[in-house]
Design an enzyme around this catalytic site. Sequence first.
Site, PDB file in Angstrom:
ATOM      1  NE  ARG A   7       2.525   0.966  11.473  1.00  0.00           N
ATOM      2  CZ  ARG A   7       1.908   2.066  11.871  1.00  0.00           C
ATOM      3  NH1 ARG A   7       1.208   2.773  11.027  1.00  0.00           N
ATOM      4  NH2 ARG A   7       2.000   2.463  13.112  1.00  0.00           N
ATOM      5  CB  SER A  14       0.570  -3.064   7.672  1.00  0.00           C
ATOM      6  OG  SER A  14      -0.156  -1.935   7.247  1.00  0.00           O
ATOM      7  CG  ASP A  21      -2.766  -1.808  14.127  1.00  0.00           C
ATOM      8  OD1 ASP A  21      -2.294  -1.647  12.983  1.00  0.00           O
ATOM      9  OD2 ASP A  21      -3.977  -1.906  14.349  1.00  0.00           O
ATOM     10  NE  ARG A  32      -3.229  -5.675   1.156  1.00  0.00           N
ATOM     11  CZ  ARG A  32      -2.675  -4.625   1.779  1.00  0.00           C
ATOM     12  NH1 ARG A  32      -1.819  -3.847   1.140  1.00  0.00           N
ATOM     13  NH2 ARG A  32      -2.970  -4.347   3.037  1.00  0.00           N
ATOM     14  NE  ARG A  38       4.927  -1.691   3.763  1.00  0.00           N
ATOM     15  CZ  ARG A  38       3.581  -1.644   3.794  1.00  0.00           C
ATOM     16  NH1 ARG A  38       2.863  -2.395   2.990  1.00  0.00           N
ATOM     17  NH2 ARG A  38       2.974  -0.849   4.639  1.00  0.00           N
ATOM     18  N   GLY A  60       0.835  -1.198   0.000  1.00  0.00           N
ATOM     19  CA  GLY A  60       0.000   0.000   0.000  1.00  0.00           C
ATOM     20  C   GLY A  60       0.869   1.246   0.000  1.00  0.00           C
ATOM     21  NE  ARG A 114      -3.526  10.641  -9.332  1.00  0.00           N
ATOM     22  CZ  ARG A 114      -4.622  11.258  -8.897  1.00  0.00           C
ATOM     23  NH1 ARG A 114      -4.907  11.270  -7.611  1.00  0.00           N
ATOM     24  NH2 ARG A 114      -5.442  11.830  -9.729  1.00  0.00           N
TER      25      ARG A 114
END
Length: 234
Positions: free
Chosen positions: A219, A92, A206, A89, A26, A22, A45
């Site tokens: 993360r 997290s 989390d 994918r 990363r 996402g 973007r």
Amino acid sequence: MSKHLHIMANDGDIAETVLLPGDPLRAKFIAENYLEDAKCYNTVRGMYGYTGTYKGKKVSVQGTGMGMPSISIYVNELIKFYGAKNLIRIGSCGAINKDVKIRDIIIAMSASTTSGVNKRRFSGLDYAPTANFSLLKKAYDIAIEKGIEPKVGNVLTTDLFYDDEATDLKLCADYGILAVEMETAELYTTAAKHGVNALSIVTVSDHIITGEVTTPQERQETFTDMMEVALELA
Ligand SMILES: O=P(O)(O)O[C@H]1O[C@H](CO)[C@@H](O)[C@H]1O
Ligand SMILES: O=c1cc[nH]c(=O)[nH]1
């Protein structure tokens, strides 16, 4: 329609296997730390996309943004305009089940959802977005070889991150849902529509029951077990 709406790449720039975090940072982290000869093919973007090689195999990594509408754009364009065949994918998630611990890896076999998108697509029928079995089995085997015991099961793809009142997470946990995240149901549905392979691997950032959290830096950078499993799959 121009194919250069959200991904500005040339034919052949993107591999058949694409890792999908996402967070675009990363994607950058993976390109800088794992890929050889990594080239950035997209900055539109700030949603970075890179292609390089991992152990001699061409692989791409493309940020998708947060939520089903955003991943839907990237996955549609990767499949239709750039020939992506394996979409993995690496995300997290928030654990909602007492059997799952912080930093555990979850392989999503299926994805329930709070979204109305599939109800509309299927005229009210409850479609069950499901992982590609071959990718799932390989990911599981790779994780076990690396000494990681992944949890495999159902995740909840939510439309809203801040959704405390609307979703009964205890009920979801009672029915075996392991964690919440925001993209897998759309990834699996779109991949199925186009006959390509998809898998979601997510790391618990989390714990919604215990209140434990990881930092944004962790993360971004320390979910390396999940990244390595996904890269080995490529
Ligand atoms: O870490 P990523 O892959 O973005 O995944 C999770 O994190 C975001 C919410 O913080 C949502 O996109 C959710 O699915
Ligand atoms: O979607 C998500 C991702 C991480 N943690 C959550 O609580 N929700």
